[in-house]
Write an enzyme that holds these catalytic residues in place. Structure first.
Site, PDB file in Angstrom:
ATOM      1  N   ASP A  24       0.839  -1.214   0.000  1.00 26.39           N
ATOM      2  CA  ASP A  24       0.000   0.000   0.000  1.00 26.39           C
ATOM      3  C   ASP A  24       0.871   1.260   0.000  1.00 26.39           C
ATOM      4  OD1 ASP A  24      -2.299   1.480   0.038  1.00 26.39           O
ATOM      5  OD2 ASP A  24      -2.662   1.251   2.178  1.00 26.39           O
ATOM      6  N   HIS A  41       2.736   3.174  -8.940  1.00 21.77           N
ATOM      7  CA  HIS A  41       2.613   1.726  -9.167  1.00 21.77           C
ATOM      8  C   HIS A  41       3.860   1.198  -9.881  1.00 21.77           C
ATOM      9  CE1 HIS A  41      -1.371   2.066  -7.685  1.00 21.77           C
ATOM     10  NE2 HIS A  41      -1.883   2.659  -8.745  1.00 21.77           N
ATOM     11  N   LEU A 135      10.741 -20.699  -4.542  1.00 22.94           N
ATOM     12  CA  LEU A 135       9.753 -19.821  -3.901  1.00 22.94           C
ATOM     13  C   LEU A 135       8.452 -19.880  -4.686  1.00 22.94           C
ATOM     14  CD1 LEU A 135       9.269 -17.351  -1.864  1.00 22.94           C
ATOM     15  CD2 LEU A 135       9.840 -15.885  -3.792  1.00 22.94           C
TER      16      LEU A 135
HETATM   17  C1  FPP Z   1      -1.981   0.237  -3.336  1.00 25.54           C
HETATM   18  O1  FPP Z   1      -1.524   1.554  -3.382  1.00 25.54           O
HETATM   19  C2  FPP Z   1      -1.421  -0.525  -4.421  1.00 25.54           C
HETATM   20  C3  FPP Z   1      -2.127  -1.020  -5.469  1.00 25.54           C
HETATM   21  C4  FPP Z   1      -3.578  -0.852  -5.624  1.00 25.54           C
HETATM   22  C5  FPP Z   1      -1.465  -1.745  -6.562  1.00 25.54           C
HETATM   23  C6  FPP Z   1      -0.279  -2.562  -6.193  1.00 25.54           C
HETATM   24  C7  FPP Z   1       0.448  -2.816  -7.417  1.00 25.54           C
HETATM   25  C8  FPP Z   1       1.761  -2.808  -7.572  1.00 25.54           C
HETATM   26  C9  FPP Z   1       2.749  -2.693  -6.497  1.00 25.54           C
HETATM   27  C10 FPP Z   1       2.232  -2.924  -8.950  1.00 25.54           C
HETATM   28  C11 FPP Z   1       2.955  -4.148  -9.233  1.00 25.54           C
HETATM   29  C12 FPP Z   1       2.251  -5.402  -9.290  1.00 25.54           C
HETATM   30  C13 FPP Z   1       2.290  -6.213 -10.358  1.00 25.54           C
HETATM   31  C14 FPP Z   1       2.100  -7.655 -10.157  1.00 25.54           C
HETATM   32  C15 FPP Z   1       2.517  -5.721 -11.719  1.00 25.54           C
HETATM   33  P1  FPP Z   1      -2.587   2.718  -3.511  1.00 25.54           P
HETATM   34  O2  FPP Z   1      -2.686   3.058  -4.961  1.00 25.54           O
HETATM   35  O3  FPP Z   1      -3.868   2.329  -2.858  1.00 25.54           O
HETATM   36  O4  FPP Z   1      -1.859   3.854  -2.717  1.00 25.54           O
HETATM   37  P2  FPP Z   1      -2.517   4.999  -1.830  1.00 25.54           P
HETATM   38  O5  FPP Z   1      -3.245   4.324  -0.704  1.00 25.54           O
HETATM   39  O6  FPP Z   1      -1.318   5.774  -1.360  1.00 25.54           O
HETATM   40  O7  FPP Z   1      -3.397   5.782  -2.742  1.00 25.54           O
END
Ligand code: FPP
Length: 245
Positions: A24, A41, A135
């Site tokens: 997150d 991301h 893994l």
């Molecule tokens: C939460 O941060 C994260 C996500 C919704 C996406 C997680 C994805 C990745 C780390 C990209 C890589 C993964 C793959 C498999 C390609 P948020 O956007 O909710 O952050 P915020 O709470 O600060 O708005």
């Protein structure tokens, strides 16, 4: 410093067999740099690469990551599109190293909802990494834990209709109908960005999991942060509801 930490956890006690992560804070990381959210991301993929390698080096056997929730489908179309494109890019760029490192990938969730290109990338990732023995990396995509539980309940109901007796419904039978049936429950859950929430992730499986919350935003997470979380885990007293003997 990171190597010292790795050496410490290798002698410091039990390394968690199964680690789950709620990645997150990508959006906040991007906002604080005046960048569009998808850049957060993208930076998160680098953190993921480091974490997978760190997990393997530490001796973690199963890593389950929350990449895209069912609720994430409601984000603006542009962000959903960017995340799907990133998933495809991740497969194209990382598949070689994943195979080389013996990482077997599974994708958990309602993959039927993915578009054809993302679906094809996911299928390729699963097929080509099959047999990796270092893994297990479980990527939760279009995943929601309540939906997973309802799906398991439906499967059981269908088996009852086909003659299974109600007495045969046990926790083990229920677990065996979840996406995670092949793996033991997580020992450690890591959530980044300082939020104390489970967010519809592995609700059944986290019953006795140790929870570690760090203020670090996901794109800043790395090997060292992972090792810190494992070191913290090694100091926990896991009683599973019992009293110490
Ligand atoms: C939460 O941060 C994260 C996500 C919704 C996406 C997680 C994805 C990745 C780390 C990209 C890589 C993964 C793959 C498999 C390609 P948020 O956007 O909710 O952050 P915020 O709470 O600060 O708005």
């Amino acid at each position: 410093m990171t190597d010292d930490l790795l050496a410490r956890i290798q002698v410091g006690g039990e390394v968690p067999h199964h680690v789950a992560i709620i990645m997150d804070g990508n959006g906040r990381w991007a906002r604080s740099r005046f960048m569009p959210r998808p850049m957060g991301h993208r930076a998160g993929v680098k953190a993921l690469r480091e974490t997978v390698e760190g997990a393997k080096d530490a001796g973690v056997k199963v890593l389950t990551i929350f990449a895209f929730s069912q609720e994430n489908w409601s984000r603006p179309q542009s962000e959903v599109g960017a995340l799907m494109a990133l998933l495809q890019e991740f497969v194209a760029k990382e598949i070689g190293d994943l195979k080389k490192n013996g990482v077997e990938v599974s994708v958990l969730g309602e993959v039927e909802r993915l578009g054809p290109r993302a679906r094809k990338a996911v299928d390729r990732l699963i097929q080509e990494t099959a047999g990796g023995d270092q893994l297990n990396l479980n990527i939760c995509v279009s995943y929601g834990s309540r939906a997973e539980i309802v799906r398991a309940a439906r499967a059981l109901a269908s088996d009852v209709k086909d003659g299974m007796s109600l007495d045969e419904i046990t926790e083990e039978e229920f677990s065996s109908r979840l996406y995670t049936s092949k793996w033991p429950d997580p020992d450690l859950l890591i959530r980044t960005s300082g939020e104390f929430r489970i967010s519809n992730f592995l609700l059944w499986q986290l019953a006795y999991t140790e929870i570690y919350v760090t203020d670090v935003l996901w794109p800043d997470f790395d090997r060292e942060e992972l090792f810190r979380a494992i070191e913290d885990f090694q100091g926990r007293d896991r009683r599973f509801g019992k009293v110490p003997v």
